[in-house]
Write an enzyme that holds these catalytic residues in place. Sequence first.
Site, short mmCIF file in Angstrom:
data_model
loop_
_atom_site.label_atom_id
_atom_site.label_comp_id
_atom_site.label_asym_id
_atom_site.label_seq_id
_atom_site.Cartn_x
_atom_site.Cartn_y
_atom_site.Cartn_z
N GLU A 135 0.81 -1.23 0.00
CA GLU A 135 0.00 0.00 0.00
C GLU A 135 0.84 1.27 0.00
O GLU A 135 0.42 2.31 -0.51
CB GLU A 135 -0.96 0.02 1.19
N PHE A 171 -11.52 -6.43 14.32
CA PHE A 171 -10.51 -6.98 13.43
C PHE A 171 -10.18 -5.97 12.33
O PHE A 171 -11.07 -5.43 11.70
CB PHE A 171 -11.03 -8.30 12.82
N GLN A 172 -8.91 -5.70 12.14
CA GLN A 172 -8.40 -4.76 11.13
C GLN A 172 -8.99 -3.35 11.29
O GLN A 172 -9.27 -2.68 10.30
CB GLN A 172 -8.64 -5.30 9.71
N LYS A 180 -17.52 -0.18 6.12
CA LYS A 180 -18.06 -1.20 5.21
C LYS A 180 -19.59 -1.11 5.10
O LYS A 180 -20.15 -1.27 4.01
CB LYS A 180 -17.64 -2.59 5.72
N MET A 215 24.46 8.19 1.77
CA MET A 215 24.35 9.53 2.34
C MET A 215 24.64 9.51 3.85
O MET A 215 25.28 10.43 4.38
CB MET A 215 22.97 10.12 2.07
C1 LIG Z 1 12.50 5.26 4.93
C2 LIG Z 1 13.79 5.89 5.25
N1 LIG Z 1 14.62 5.34 6.17
C3 LIG Z 1 15.80 5.92 6.46
C4 LIG Z 1 16.20 7.06 5.85
C5 LIG Z 1 17.52 7.74 6.21
N2 LIG Z 1 18.41 7.78 5.05
C6 LIG Z 1 18.55 8.87 4.27
S1 LIG Z 1 19.60 8.67 3.01
C7 LIG Z 1 19.94 7.10 3.49
C8 LIG Z 1 20.91 6.25 2.72
C9 LIG Z 1 20.37 5.83 1.41
O1 LIG Z 1 21.20 4.82 0.88
P1 LIG Z 1 21.06 4.35 -0.60
O2 LIG Z 1 19.66 4.13 -0.95
O3 LIG Z 1 21.97 3.20 -0.82
O4 LIG Z 1 21.50 5.60 -1.45
P2 LIG Z 1 22.88 6.40 -1.57
O5 LIG Z 1 22.86 7.46 -0.52
O6 LIG Z 1 23.98 5.42 -1.38
O7 LIG Z 1 22.81 6.95 -2.95
C10 LIG Z 1 19.23 6.77 4.65
C11 LIG Z 1 19.34 5.47 5.35
C12 LIG Z 1 15.30 7.61 4.90
N3 LIG Z 1 15.56 8.75 4.27
N4 LIG Z 1 14.13 7.00 4.61
#
Ligand SMILES: Cc1ncc(C[n+]2csc(CCOP(=O)(O)OP(=O)(O)O)c2C)c(N)n1
Length: 562
Positions: free
Chosen positions: A50, A112-113, A162, A476
């Site tokens: 979803e 439920f749900q 529902k 990042m």
């Molecule tokens: C749902 C979610 N969880 C955690 C983060 C924190 N976060 C921001 S950038 C990042 C790293 C992303 O890694 P990747 O997808 O391998 O991309 P890269 O930065 O290596 O291009 C994280 C963990 C986020 N933005 N979103």
Amino acid sequence: MKIKGAEILIKALEDEGVEIIFGFPGGAVIDIYDELIKSEKIKHILVRHEQAAVHAADGYARAVSKPGVCLVTSGPGATNTVTGIASAYCDSIPMVILTGQVNTSLIGNDAFQEVDIVGITRPCTKHNYLVKDIKDLAKTIKEAFYIATTGRPGPVLVDIPKDVVQAFAEYKPLKAIKMRSYNPTYEPNMKQLGRVVEMIKNAKRPLIFGGGGIILSRASKELIKFARKIQAPVTTTLMGLGAYPASDPLWLGMLGMHGTYRANMSTAECDLLISIGVRFDDRVTGKTSTFASKAKIVHIDIDPTSISKNIAVHTPIVGDCKISLERLNGLLGEEDFKGIKASRKSWLDQIEMWKSTKPLAYEQGDIIKPQFVVEKIFEITKGDAIITTEVGQNQMWAAQFYNFDKPNCFITSGGLGVMGFGLPAAIGAQVACPDKLVIDIAGDGSIQMNIQEMATAMQFNLPVKIAILNNGYLGMVRQWQELFYKKCYSCTEMSHTPDFVKLAEAFGAVGLRATKPEEVVPVLKKAFASDKPVIMDFVVEREEGVYPMVPSGADITEMLLV
Ligand SMILES: Cc1ncc(C[n+]2csc(CCOP(=O)(O)OP(=O)(O)O)c2C)c(N)n1
């Protein structure tokens, strides 16, 4: 004639012009699905999660500037949508989310749900409803679309029990809607605009700062006319990329944490900052007390609550961006701007100097650089593609190295920054624009968050292309650890990832890999020529960083450069 609530709902959606619903069925919405399948006007895209339904509706909405619609069941179906709703809310994306709910008699009984999705989403929707009576259903749908698409756009959730969709009533289509307590201001105050004209005439170093509001209000043409008339350079937020053509000489690039040197320096040095459709996010302003401190700040925005929220402004103008720019251009048309180019020379020369001494740059050696991949994507597509991104370095490199000339071509989770956004958003954009090339620029971490949507892409013949910049890290976060945590790479190495080529094949899609710089272009060309979904695995330099970078909370001129 009385008809079933589910039929009323589908008719009301058809009357709103809905053509696509992204969704996932369940017990609470089974009656709605029973009617939906009979509709000749609405097509349903069955996603695999979803969260992806909401991101896909978001991508769809941004690609065509129409509201996105999704339909999910109660309880877990509804809670799975929350991240997508919050992302759309941050980025002001028009969307209607329909959730099923347990029978009205069971609400509050821990049935439920059952979850209180209206309560859960109150802080991240523009508005939300629980329809308790069949008599309110059609009117609520009408209101939901009206609220989602007018004023500052945003997601509106409608929770439908529902027994309401199983009840019978007459369907009387509503022509127009009027809500006494909701009256967005579209027309700007002309006196205040007159003041802006005076400020422009007196400014020596003006700068235009645009945001996603320009794209949402379809004001790009007016912005271009405005900038050229007053010969002011233009920068935008991440959300505003494409609102002003990157090929234009007045374009400075994006500003903020990973903005260009020239855009950040121009913001610090300008004497007039004309901000349009922005919300002064902390990723843009850095330290708020010193942001654009030499400038008088004008802020044009449809949302009065965003004015002076983060940054105090000198001249607030509440109004629609497009209408405001049209009016401003009208006023400026009466002025004599003949000598304007000469008077801007020293300001534009200064900016050119910043640009030539500190350009966005990288060096391509033996190992593939992620920036190189993005640049090649741009060159091969000639900018004529819809780019979605995941979140992290991949998102910033896409923003920096793909030159967006048109609006509605860059689709990214800007405000909330949701990993897992890019693939479902690409699916939504591809549904909206079947003839366009849609590319998700991804990280190896993010793509794993909603990779199951490859099955959706396959089922509905949506030939999206995914370019994974595979650095083996949550890049990042690793970059922050490198710079600010003494290189302690705590839990950011992805020491096990699937073989993305085989994974693509497992879904029935195409998988390609490049490990050397000379393989990048052939892989991209092969992928773009394919009529199937493709995953491209680009094995890139592991510890490459995104620069410039403004450390969190620092002044935007305090940029770390490579
Ligand atoms: C749902 C979610 N969880 C955690 C983060 C924190 N976060 C921001 S950038 C990042 C790293 C992303 O890694 P990747 O997808 O391998 O991309 P890269 O930065 O290596 O291009 C994280 C963990 C986020 N933005 N979103």
